[in-house]
Design a protein around this motif. Structure first.
Motif, short mmCIF file in Angstrom:
data_model
loop_
_atom_site.label_atom_id
_atom_site.label_comp_id
_atom_site.label_asym_id
_atom_site.label_seq_id
_atom_site.Cartn_x
_atom_site.Cartn_y
_atom_site.Cartn_z
N ILE A 149 -68.16 -34.39 50.35
CA ILE A 149 -68.05 -35.52 51.34
C ILE A 149 -67.80 -34.74 52.86
O ILE A 149 -66.79 -34.08 52.83
CB ILE A 149 -66.59 -36.51 51.08
CG1 ILE A 149 -66.85 -37.13 49.67
CG2 ILE A 149 -66.41 -37.22 52.12
CD1 ILE A 149 -65.65 -37.88 49.17
N PHE A 150 -68.72 -34.73 53.55
CA PHE A 150 -68.85 -34.09 54.71
C PHE A 150 -67.96 -34.84 55.75
O PHE A 150 -68.44 -35.83 56.28
CB PHE A 150 -70.01 -33.66 55.25
CG PHE A 150 -70.82 -32.87 54.13
CD1 PHE A 150 -70.64 -31.37 54.21
CD2 PHE A 150 -71.46 -33.33 53.21
CE1 PHE A 150 -71.10 -30.57 53.30
CE2 PHE A 150 -72.08 -32.50 52.23
CZ PHE A 150 -71.70 -31.10 52.34
N ILE A 151 -66.68 -34.34 56.27
CA ILE A 151 -66.29 -34.95 57.55
C ILE A 151 -66.77 -34.25 58.72
O ILE A 151 -66.80 -32.92 58.59
CB ILE A 151 -64.64 -34.79 57.44
CG1 ILE A 151 -64.11 -35.05 56.04
CG2 ILE A 151 -63.88 -35.28 58.51
CD1 ILE A 151 -64.23 -36.54 55.92
N PRO A 152 -67.19 -34.73 59.76
CA PRO A 152 -67.77 -34.36 60.96
C PRO A 152 -66.60 -33.11 61.33
O PRO A 152 -65.36 -33.39 61.53
CB PRO A 152 -67.70 -35.29 61.92
CG PRO A 152 -67.89 -36.71 61.21
CD PRO A 152 -66.99 -36.25 59.82
N SER A 153 -67.06 -31.75 61.49
CA SER A 153 -66.21 -31.02 62.36
C SER A 153 -67.04 -29.82 62.99
O SER A 153 -68.11 -29.49 62.68
CB SER A 153 -65.42 -30.31 61.03
OG SER A 153 -65.12 -28.79 61.43
N GLY A 166 -62.99 -26.22 60.84
CA GLY A 166 -61.74 -25.98 60.20
C GLY A 166 -60.80 -24.90 60.86
O GLY A 166 -59.83 -24.77 60.30
N ARG A 167 -61.13 -24.57 62.12
CA ARG A 167 -60.26 -23.90 62.78
C ARG A 167 -59.03 -24.67 63.50
O ARG A 167 -58.16 -24.22 64.21
CB ARG A 167 -60.71 -22.97 63.82
CG ARG A 167 -61.67 -22.02 63.35
CD ARG A 167 -62.14 -20.71 64.07
NE ARG A 167 -62.76 -21.21 65.47
CZ ARG A 167 -64.00 -21.29 65.48
NH1 ARG A 167 -64.64 -20.99 64.53
NH2 ARG A 167 -64.24 -21.91 66.69
N GLY A 168 -59.46 -25.99 63.48
CA GLY A 168 -58.31 -26.86 64.30
C GLY A 168 -58.42 -26.74 65.77
O GLY A 168 -57.42 -27.12 66.64
N SER A 169 -59.71 -26.55 66.32
CA SER A 169 -59.87 -26.45 67.57
C SER A 169 -60.80 -27.37 68.27
O SER A 169 -61.21 -27.55 69.37
CB SER A 169 -60.57 -24.92 68.03
OG SER A 169 -61.66 -24.77 67.48
N CYS A 170 -61.13 -28.30 67.39
CA CYS A 170 -62.18 -29.46 67.83
C CYS A 170 -61.51 -30.80 67.86
O CYS A 170 -61.80 -31.79 68.50
CB CYS A 170 -63.54 -29.32 67.24
SG CYS A 170 -63.66 -30.05 65.61
N GLY A 171 -60.74 -30.74 66.79
CA GLY A 171 -60.14 -32.48 66.63
C GLY A 171 -60.97 -33.36 65.97
O GLY A 171 -60.54 -34.34 66.02
N TYR A 172 -62.15 -33.05 65.49
CA TYR A 172 -63.12 -33.95 64.85
C TYR A 172 -62.78 -34.60 63.70
O TYR A 172 -63.11 -35.66 63.36
CB TYR A 172 -64.52 -33.30 65.13
CG TYR A 172 -65.00 -33.55 66.37
CD1 TYR A 172 -64.50 -33.88 67.66
CD2 TYR A 172 -66.48 -32.69 66.60
CE1 TYR A 172 -64.99 -33.65 68.82
CE2 TYR A 172 -67.19 -32.77 67.85
CZ TYR A 172 -66.31 -32.96 68.99
OH TYR A 172 -66.84 -32.83 70.06
N CYS A 173 -62.31 -33.68 62.70
CA CYS A 173 -62.15 -33.98 61.28
C CYS A 173 -61.07 -35.08 61.15
O CYS A 173 -60.10 -34.62 60.09
CB CYS A 173 -61.94 -32.87 60.77
SG CYS A 173 -60.55 -31.88 60.77
N ARG A 174 -61.03 -36.39 61.83
CA ARG A 174 -59.81 -37.25 61.50
C ARG A 174 -60.19 -37.98 60.21
O ARG A 174 -61.24 -38.50 59.97
CB ARG A 174 -59.95 -38.13 62.56
CG ARG A 174 -59.58 -37.58 63.95
CD ARG A 174 -60.25 -38.20 65.09
NE ARG A 174 -59.93 -37.45 66.21
CZ ARG A 174 -59.21 -37.83 67.22
NH1 ARG A 174 -58.43 -39.12 67.02
NH2 ARG A 174 -58.49 -36.90 68.11
N VAL A 175 -59.08 -37.99 59.38
CA VAL A 175 -59.11 -39.19 58.47
C VAL A 175 -57.55 -39.65 58.42
O VAL A 175 -56.68 -38.95 58.58
CB VAL A 175 -59.21 -38.05 57.18
CG1 VAL A 175 -58.84 -38.57 55.80
CG2 VAL A 175 -60.48 -37.25 56.78
N LYS A 176 -57.74 -40.75 57.88
CA LYS A 176 -56.60 -41.53 57.47
C LYS A 176 -55.74 -41.21 56.34
O LYS A 176 -56.57 -41.41 55.14
CB LYS A 176 -56.81 -43.24 57.61
CG LYS A 176 -56.78 -43.48 59.01
CD LYS A 176 -56.93 -45.24 59.05
CE LYS A 176 -57.35 -45.36 60.36
NZ LYS A 176 -57.54 -47.11 60.40
#
Lengths: 198, 367
Positions: free
Chosen positions: B63-67, B71-81
Motif C-alpha cells: 500500500i503506497f502512501i504518497p511520500s 520517510g524523513r518527515g520533511s515533506c508532510g505528504y504521507c498523511r493517514v487518518k
C-alpha cells in the motif's frame, strides 16, 4: 583526602545543593543549554540522567574495585566507565522509546548524547578520586543526578518565563541562557558554606 | 604477558556481558509482536510485525502512501487518518498538520510506529497505487530539451489512473547518483490503454532523474515506478474549462484531452500552451487532432520571446498575458494549470483576481 567522615546522606544532599555538579563543576553544560527551553523536556532528560548516573555510579564502583583493581588495570578506567555508561544509555533509550514516544522525539539526539555527558563520567571519576565507599558512591551518583535535574528544570522554568520578555537582541538564545546559568551558579555558591565535600 | 592476556580478557568479558544484557533488553523492549491493522473499517486487514514506521509497514504490504521525502518527515505528504493505536501526536508531526486535521486524527505516517493494533483510514484510491516494472518502448526528442518516454508495463501489466495523475519514477544507482531516488512525472497518455504510460521529461542541468533519462536510459531497458498519485484530474461540472500548460507541463493536460475526446465531453474548453520559441513547442499535430475530436476545444499557442525566423503569427507573451486578455469573467470557469512553479503562482494569482474561485483552480507544479 579521606571522605569516610561523611555519611552517604550527607554526600547525597551535598551533591544536590552545595556541590551541584552542573553549577559548581560546570559539567554537562551542552545538554543543559540545549534542552532547557521547556520544563517538560528538561524534566524528561533530567530523569534519564538521574537514572543513568545512579546506576552507573554503582556499577562503575563495582567494575573499578572488583575488576580493574584486582587485575591492576586501573589505567583502563576511562574505557571501562565509558562502555558501562554507553550500555546504560542504550538501555534507557530503549525504555523511553517504548514507554514515551513523545519524550523520545523531544529528547532526540540528546538522549544518545548522555553517553558522553561529562557530568556522568565526572561522577564516576570523582568517586574514585575521593575514595568513596559503594554506598557513598551511589548516594553521590543519585545526588549528582538530582542536582543536575534540579538545575536544568529551574533553567527550563526561567526560560519559559522569559519567552515573553524583551531581551536585548544580541543576548537572545544562548547568550541570555549563559547569563542565567551564571546567576544560578552564584545562587548555588551561597549553599556551599554548609557542607564541603571536595 | 599473563597480565596482558588477563586484562584484555577482563575488559572483553565486561563488554560481552553488557552486550548480552542489551540483547536481552532489546528482545523484550523492541518486540511488539503481531499487530493487526484494520483499514477503512474492514476493507483490508493487515497482520504485520510491529516496530517499523506505519509508512514503511504499509509499503511492505503493497500500500503506497504518497511520500516525496521517503520517510524523513520533511515533506508532510504521507498523511493517514489513524483512529486507534497511533499514540500521542509527536512534535515532528505538528508542523505539517492544521488544527482541523489534528481533530480528524490525521497523522504523518512516517513518524509513527506500529506498536499494537491500529485502526486507520486511507483514501480507497491509494489501493490502486502499485509498484510497476516496465520496459522502455520508445524514447525520443520532442524538442531539444524535452524527451518523450514511453513505458510498456511488465508486472503488473495494467495500470488504473485518473487522467492528470502522476507516477514516481525510480532512478536506479548510476555514476552521478550513488543511491536510488524517486522523481515524480505526470502521465501524458490515455487511461484507456492501461498496458503502458507515456511521460515527458524536461532536461534539468545536473538533475539526477533527467540526466539519467536523457543520457543513460536506452530503449529496451527495464525501469520501475510506483503510482498513480495526485488530485490533479478533471472535475465533473458544467463550468468552462481553462487548461494552461508550459513546457512538459503539457503532459497531464494531454491525458485529460484524451479523456475528453474518448468520453465525449463537450464543455467549452480553452487550451493555452506557452513556450519561449517555436522550437520549444511540440505535439502540435496531436493537439490539432484533438480540435476535431473535442467539439468545445479552442487552442491558443503563445510564445514569450519568438525569434525572427519563427515568423510567429500567433499570440505573443507569457500565458498570463494571454489569460489577462481573454478571460473577462472567471465566475463560470474552472482552471487546470501545469508547468513551472513561477508560472503556476502568477497564473493562480491572476485567475483568482479574474473571479475564478480559488478552490476551482487545480494545479501541478513541476519543480
Amino acid at each position: 583526602m579521606e571522605q569516610l567522615g561523611l555519611s552517604a546522606p550527607v554526600i547525597f544532599f551535598a551533591a544536590i545543593f552545595t556541590n551541584n555538579i552542573l553549577l559548581t563543576n560546570f559539567l554537562g553544560m551542552c545538554s543543559f543549554l540545549a534542552i532547557s527551553r521547556e520544563v517538560r523536556s528538561s524534566l524528561g532528560l533530567g530523569f534519564a540522567v538521574i537514572f543513568v548516573m545512579t546506576c552507573t555510579s554503582g556499577l562503575n564502583y563495582l567494575v573499578y574495585y572488583y575488576l580493574l583493581v584486582p587485575f591492576g588495570m586501573e589505567h583502563f578506567r576511562f574505557i571501562a566507565f565509558i562502555i558501562v555508561i554507553a550500555a546504560f544509555v542504550q538501555l534507557v533509550e530503549m525504555v523511553i522509546e517504548r514507554s514515551s514516544p513523545v519524550l523520545y522525539v523531544i529528547l532526540g539526539i540528546f538522549l544518545p548524547l548522555i553517553t558522553v555527558n561529562c557530568a556522568i563520567l565526572g561522577v564516576a571519576l570523582f568517586m574514585i578520586i575521593r575514595k568513596y565507599t559503594f554506598l557513598q558512591s551511589v548516594a553521590y551518583g543519585a545526588g549528582g543526578g538530582i542536582g543536575w535535574t534540579l538545575a536544568i528544570v529551574a533553567m527550563g522554568g526561567i526560560r519559559e518565563k522569559l519567552r515573553g520578555a524583551k531581551i536585548p537582541k544580541p543576548l537572545e538564545g544562548p547568550g541570555i541562557a549563559l547569563i542565567i546559568a551564571g546567576l544560578m551558579a552564584l545562587a548555588f555558591v551561597a549553599f556551599s558554606g554548609m557542607i564541603q565535600i571536595q | 604477558m599473563n597480565l596482558l592476556v588477563l586484562s584484555i580478557a577482563a575488559l572483553s568479558g565486561l563488554g560481552a556481558l553488557l552486550a548480552f544484557l542489551l540483547e536481552v533488553a532489546d528482545s523484550y523492549l523492541g518486540f511488539y509482536g503481531e499487530c493487526h491493522i484494520d483499514i477503512n473499517e474492514g476493507e483490508r486487514e493487515l497482520v504485520v510485525h510491529g516496530g517499523e514506521s506505519l509508512l514503511s509497514t504499509l509499503m511492505e504490504q503493497g500500500i503506497f502512501i504518497p511520500s516525496a521525502c521517503g520517510g524523513r518527515g520533511s515533506c508532510g505528504y504521507c498523511r493517514v487518518k489513524v483512529h486507534e493505536g497511533g499514540g500521542p501526536l509527536l512534535p515532528t508531526e505538528t508542523p505539517w498538520l492544521e488544527p482541523e486535521e489534528v481533530k480528524d486524527n490525521v497523522r504523518i505516517s512516517c513518524q509513527i510506529k506500529v506498536r499494537g493494533n491500529m485502526y486507520i483510514e486511507i483514501p480507497p484510491e491509494l489501493f490502486l497505487i502499485k509498484e510497476f516494472r516496465s520496459r522502455v518502448e520508445a524514447l525520443y526528442d520532442l524538442t531539444d530539451q524535452i524527451k518523450e518516454l514511453r513505458l510498456r508495463l511488465i508486472e503488473p501489466d495494467t495500470i488504473t489512473f485518473k487522467p492528470g495523475q502522476y507516477i514516481q519514477f525510480q532512478v536506479p544507482e548510476y555514476k552521478e547518483c550513488p543511491e536510488s531516488v524517486y522523481r515524480a512525472y505526470s502521465i501524458a497518455s490515455t487511461a484507456n490503454e492501461p498496458d503502458g504510460i507515456t511521460l515527458m521529461v524536461t532536461k534539468v542541468p545536473g538533475g539526477l532523474a533527467t540526466t539519467y533519462i536523457h543520457e543513460v536510459l536506452k530503449e529496451g531497458d527495464e525501469v520501475a515506478f510506483n503510482g498513480p498519485y495526485g488530485d490533479f484530474y478533471l472535475r465533473d461540472s458544467d463550468r468552462e474549462i481553462m487548461l494552461v500548460a508550459t513546457g512538459s507541463g503539457l503532459a497531464p493536460i494531454m491525458s485529460i484531452l484524451h479523456q475528453m475526446a474518448e468520453e465525449g465531453i463537450s464543455r467549452k474548453t480553452t487550451l493555452i500552451f506557452g513556450a519561449r520559441q517555436k522550437k520549444n513547442l511540440f505535439y502540435l499535430e496531436e493537439i490539432e487532432a484533438f480540435k476535431k475530436r473535442i467539439p468545445g476545444l479552442e487552442v491558443i499557442l503563445a510564445l514569450s520571446s519568438p525569434e525572427e525566423e519563427d515568423r510567429w503569427q500567433g499570440e505573443r507573451g507569457r500565458v498570463t498575458d494571454v489569460l489577462e486578455k481573454i478571460v473577462k469573467n472567471g465566475a463560470n470557469k474552472e482552471a487546470y494549470l501545469c508547468g513551472n512553479p513561477a508560472m503556476v503562482e502568477a497564473t493562480v494569482e491572476l485567475l483568482t483576481k479574474k473571479g475564478i474561485p480559488e478552490e476551482l483552480i487545480f494545479y501541478d507544479k513541476f519543480t
